[in-house]
Design a protein around this motif. Structure first.
Motif, PDB file in Angstrom:
ATOM      1  N   VAL A   1      26.836 -22.949 -10.340  1.00 49.94           N
ATOM      2  CA  VAL A   1      27.111 -22.169  -9.308  1.00 49.94           C
ATOM      3  C   VAL A   1      27.323 -23.135  -7.576  1.00 49.94           C
ATOM      4  CG1 VAL A   1      24.862 -21.514  -7.244  1.00 49.94           C
ATOM      5  CG2 VAL A   1      24.532 -20.002  -9.104  1.00 49.94           C
ATOM      6  N   ALA A   2      27.122 -24.637  -8.242  1.00 53.63           N
ATOM      7  CA  ALA A   2      27.733 -25.123  -7.572  1.00 53.63           C
ATOM      8  C   ALA A   2      29.417 -25.205  -7.757  1.00 53.63           C
ATOM      9  CB  ALA A   2      27.246 -27.135  -8.026  1.00 53.63           C
ATOM     10  N   CYS A   3      29.617 -25.754  -8.595  1.00 48.57           N
ATOM     11  CA  CYS A   3      30.967 -25.467  -8.835  1.00 48.57           C
ATOM     12  C   CYS A   3      31.642 -24.269  -8.383  1.00 48.57           C
ATOM     13  CB  CYS A   3      31.413 -25.858  -9.986  1.00 48.57           C
ATOM     14  SG  CYS A   3      31.338 -26.516 -10.965  1.00 48.57           S
ATOM     15  N   TYR A   4      30.719 -23.144  -8.473  1.00 48.13           N
ATOM     16  CA  TYR A   4      31.713 -22.156  -7.354  1.00 48.13           C
ATOM     17  C   TYR A   4      31.494 -22.163  -5.671  1.00 48.13           C
ATOM     18  CZ  TYR A   4      31.853 -17.218  -5.666  1.00 48.13           C
ATOM     19  OH  TYR A   4      32.260 -16.170  -4.130  1.00 48.13           O
ATOM     20  N   ILE A   5      30.264 -23.077  -5.594  1.00 45.65           N
ATOM     21  CA  ILE A   5      30.393 -22.957  -4.270  1.00 45.65           C
ATOM     22  C   ILE A   5      31.396 -23.903  -3.657  1.00 45.65           C
ATOM     23  CG2 ILE A   5      29.474 -23.606  -2.088  1.00 45.65           C
ATOM     24  CD1 ILE A   5      27.945 -20.820  -2.875  1.00 45.65           C
ATOM     25  N   GLY A   6      31.781 -25.097  -4.577  1.00 48.72           N
ATOM     26  CA  GLY A   6      33.010 -25.855  -4.073  1.00 48.72           C
ATOM     27  C   GLY A   6      33.718 -25.093  -3.746  1.00 48.72           C
ATOM     28  N   ALA A   7      34.401 -24.465  -5.298  1.00 46.98           N
ATOM     29  CA  ALA A   7      35.798 -23.772  -4.748  1.00 46.98           C
ATOM     30  C   ALA A   7      36.004 -23.403  -4.083  1.00 46.98           C
ATOM     31  CB  ALA A   7      35.533 -22.890  -6.591  1.00 46.98           C
ATOM     32  N   ALA A   8      34.369 -22.086  -4.122  1.00 48.31           N
ATOM     33  CA  ALA A   8      34.763 -20.927  -2.472  1.00 48.31           C
ATOM     34  C   ALA A   8      34.733 -21.456  -0.815  1.00 48.31           C
ATOM     35  CB  ALA A   8      33.303 -20.584  -2.446  1.00 48.31           C
ATOM     36  N   TYR A   9      34.414 -22.665  -1.127  1.00 47.96           N
ATOM     37  CA  TYR A   9      35.058 -23.562   0.257  1.00 47.96           C
ATOM     38  C   TYR A   9      36.479 -23.940   0.505  1.00 47.96           C
ATOM     39  CZ  TYR A   9      31.081 -26.362   2.588  1.00 47.96           C
ATOM     40  OH  TYR A   9      29.715 -27.170   2.662  1.00 47.96           O
ATOM     41  N   TRP A  10      37.188 -23.825  -0.359  1.00 48.10           N
ATOM     42  CA  TRP A  10      38.621 -23.753  -0.468  1.00 48.10           C
ATOM     43  C   TRP A  10      39.937 -22.167  -0.470  1.00 48.10           C
ATOM     44  CZ3 TRP A  10      40.914 -28.508   0.860  1.00 48.10           C
ATOM     45  CH2 TRP A  10      40.186 -29.222   1.155  1.00 48.10           C
ATOM     46  N   PHE A  11      38.809 -22.099  -1.568  1.00 45.92           N
ATOM     47  CA  PHE A  11      39.695 -20.379  -1.380  1.00 45.92           C
ATOM     48  C   PHE A  11      39.034 -19.532  -1.387  1.00 45.92           C
ATOM     49  CE2 PHE A  11      36.140 -19.071  -4.543  1.00 45.92           C
ATOM     50  CZ  PHE A  11      36.207 -17.846  -4.770  1.00 45.92           C
ATOM     51  N   THR A  12      38.620 -19.198  -0.384  1.00 46.44           N
ATOM     52  CA  THR A  12      37.840 -18.928   1.528  1.00 46.44           C
ATOM     53  C   THR A  12      38.245 -18.830   3.020  1.00 46.44           C
ATOM     54  OG1 THR A  12      35.799 -19.044   1.685  1.00 46.44           O
ATOM     55  CG2 THR A  12      35.779 -17.729   0.080  1.00 46.44           C
ATOM     56  N   SER A  13      38.699 -18.247   3.373  1.00 43.89           N
ATOM     57  CA  SER A  13      38.897 -18.655   5.199  1.00 43.89           C
ATOM     58  C   SER A  13      37.808 -18.999   5.959  1.00 43.89           C
ATOM     59  CB  SER A  13      39.525 -17.228   5.302  1.00 43.89           C
ATOM     60  OG  SER A  13      38.499 -16.000   5.735  1.00 43.89           O
ATOM     61  N   SER A  14      36.898 -18.206   4.983  1.00 41.24           N
ATOM     62  CA  SER A  14      35.807 -19.246   5.542  1.00 41.24           C
ATOM     63  C   SER A  14      34.918 -20.309   5.661  1.00 41.24           C
ATOM     64  CB  SER A  14      34.700 -17.528   5.502  1.00 41.24           C
ATOM     65  OG  SER A  14      34.145 -17.583   4.164  1.00 41.24           O
ATOM     66  N   THR A  15      35.577 -20.727   4.686  1.00 43.92           N
ATOM     67  CA  THR A  15      34.988 -21.714   3.536  1.00 43.92           C
ATOM     68  C   THR A  15      34.189 -21.321   3.153  1.00 43.92           C
ATOM     69  OG1 THR A  15      33.630 -22.992   5.602  1.00 43.92           O
ATOM     70  CG2 THR A  15      35.984 -23.652   4.975  1.00 43.92           C
ATOM     71  N   SER A  16      33.054 -20.309   3.189  1.00 43.73           N
ATOM     72  CA  SER A  16      32.038 -19.393   2.281  1.00 43.73           C
ATOM     73  C   SER A  16      30.849 -20.606   2.572  1.00 43.73           C
ATOM     74  CB  SER A  16      31.519 -19.968   0.638  1.00 43.73           C
ATOM     75  OG  SER A  16      31.330 -19.862  -0.072  1.00 43.73           O
ATOM     76  N   PHE A  17      29.786 -19.679   3.937  1.00 43.09           N
ATOM     77  CA  PHE A  17      28.831 -19.482   4.007  1.00 43.09           C
ATOM     78  C   PHE A  17      28.169 -19.012   3.084  1.00 43.09           C
ATOM     79  CE2 PHE A  17      28.740 -20.976   8.941  1.00 43.09           C
ATOM     80  CZ  PHE A  17      30.149 -21.090   8.760  1.00 43.09           C
ATOM     81  N   ALA A  18      28.185 -17.410   2.674  1.00 47.28           N
ATOM     82  CA  ALA A  18      27.234 -17.314   1.630  1.00 47.28           C
ATOM     83  C   ALA A  18      25.446 -17.494   2.185  1.00 47.28           C
ATOM     84  CB  ALA A  18      27.892 -17.452   0.323  1.00 47.28           C
ATOM     85  N   ASN A  19      25.195 -17.387   2.832  1.00 45.72           N
ATOM     86  CA  ASN A  19      24.004 -17.703   3.046  1.00 45.72           C
ATOM     87  C   ASN A  19      23.408 -17.607   4.401  1.00 45.72           C
ATOM     88  OD1 ASN A  19      21.209 -19.048   3.060  1.00 45.72           O
ATOM     89  ND2 ASN A  19      22.019 -20.093   1.459  1.00 45.72           N
ATOM     90  N   PRO A  20      22.794 -16.144   4.413  1.00 48.98           N
ATOM     91  CA  PRO A  20      22.636 -15.640   6.058  1.00 48.98           C
ATOM     92  C   PRO A  20      21.323 -17.047   6.662  1.00 48.98           C
ATOM     93  CG  PRO A  20      22.354 -13.853   4.453  1.00 48.98           C
ATOM     94  CD  PRO A  20      22.225 -15.627   3.443  1.00 48.98           C
ATOM     95  N   ALA A  21      20.622 -17.558   5.982  1.00 51.38           N
ATOM     96  CA  ALA A  21      20.123 -18.328   6.517  1.00 51.38           C
ATOM     97  C   ALA A  21      20.414 -19.600   6.661  1.00 51.38           C
ATOM     98  CB  ALA A  21      18.960 -18.617   5.301  1.00 51.38           C
ATOM     99  N   VAL A  22      21.555 -20.250   5.789  1.00 51.84           N
ATOM    100  CA  VAL A  22      22.500 -21.180   6.353  1.00 51.84           C
ATOM    101  C   VAL A  22      23.026 -20.905   7.256  1.00 51.84           C
ATOM    102  CG1 VAL A  22      24.236 -22.895   5.230  1.00 51.84           C
ATOM    103  CG2 VAL A  22      22.544 -22.224   4.127  1.00 51.84           C
ATOM    104  N   THR A  23      23.389 -19.688   7.663  1.00 52.64           N
ATOM    105  CA  THR A  23      24.865 -19.093   8.705  1.00 52.64           C
ATOM    106  C   THR A  23      23.541 -19.586   9.863  1.00 52.64           C
ATOM    107  OG1 THR A  23      25.559 -17.844   7.377  1.00 52.64           O
ATOM    108  CG2 THR A  23      25.725 -17.442   9.693  1.00 52.64           C
TER     109      THR A  23
END
Length: 252
Positions: free
Chosen positions: A163-185
């Protein structure tokens, strides 16, 4: 842990874990922008800190609450667990989600306080664009697909790393830098720093994340099928852990 922790302890862990996660995200963003003007280096520093911080938090606190730190994970665990009577119940969901949101706001406040910034300052970073919302759908769908796919495949022990690796990758391959979390948003709306998001931009991000969670659960069903039903004797299929595999999958 050999037995399931009391609800009050699990809720406290969800709040503290989400707070720590947002502190990492916001604090590393503040540190990065203070050290360099290169936006690529800023994103690299922010993403690396999030990868390491998230992996540690999942491994450290997962045995207590399942380390969701994310309302879409909690809701997805509830939805997938209803058929077999596993996963969090409505009481758990009603306690986890507010705790995650409160923790996220607290984490943003703590990060700003550590760096001497004004606390509880609403962000002015507008993130209002269709391609960003699509990025959130993709990021959240991938996260849910990974978390619950690992649980279905009997690989939940790999969750902290993957999961940590996926989130790190998604920072770079998604246009939004991967919030992917309503609470964090929501938490990131309370800091006017690198990681912030303007309050007006929050609702469409939340909608995109919920849509992404639904897409992710669909991908899990396509790839891994439905969870095994209870046996003929009425007992649930044994799990390797005393906690439901879906709930212990995550954390986000």
């Amino acid at each position: 842990m050999s037995t399931r922790a009391p609800l009050i302890r699990r809720v406290a862990v969800e709040a503290l874990g989400t707070a720590a996660l947002v502190t990492v995200v916001v604090g590393s963003g503040i540190q990065a922008t203070g050290l360099t003007r290169d936006t690529g280096v800023q994103l690299l520093a922010n993403s690396l800190a999030t990868v390491f911080g998230l992996g540690v938090l999942i491994a450290f606190l997962g045995p207590v609450s399942g380390a969701h730190f994310n309302p879409v994970v909690t809701l997805a665990a509830y939805v997938t667990g209803r058929r077999g009577g596993e996963g969090p119940g409505l009481r758990d969901v009603a306690a986890y989600v507010p705790a995650q949101v409160v923790g996220a706001v607290g984490g943003a406040v703590l990060a700003d306080a550590m760096f001497g910034n004004p606390v509880l300052t609403l962000s002015t970073s507008g993130r209002w664009a269709g391609h960003l919302w699509l990025g959130e759908v993709v990021a959240t769908a991938g996260l849910v697909w990974l978390v619950f796919g690992l649980a279905r495949a009997g690989r939940a022990h790999l969750t902290p790393v993957l999961v940590a690796c996926y989130i790190g990758a998604a920072y770079w391959f998604t246009s939004s830098t991967s919030f992917a979390n309503p609470a964090v948003t929501v938490g990131r709306a309370f800091t006017d720093t690198y990681a912030g998001i303007a309050p007006a931009s929050v609702p469409p991000f939340l909608a995109a994340q919920l849509l992404g969670a639904a897409v992710g659960l669909g991908l899990v069903a396509v790839c891994f099928g439905r969870p095994a039903p209870p046996s003929a004797h009425g007992a649930a299929v044994p799990q390797q852990s005393t906690r439901p595999a879906e709930e212990s999958a995550l954390t986000p």
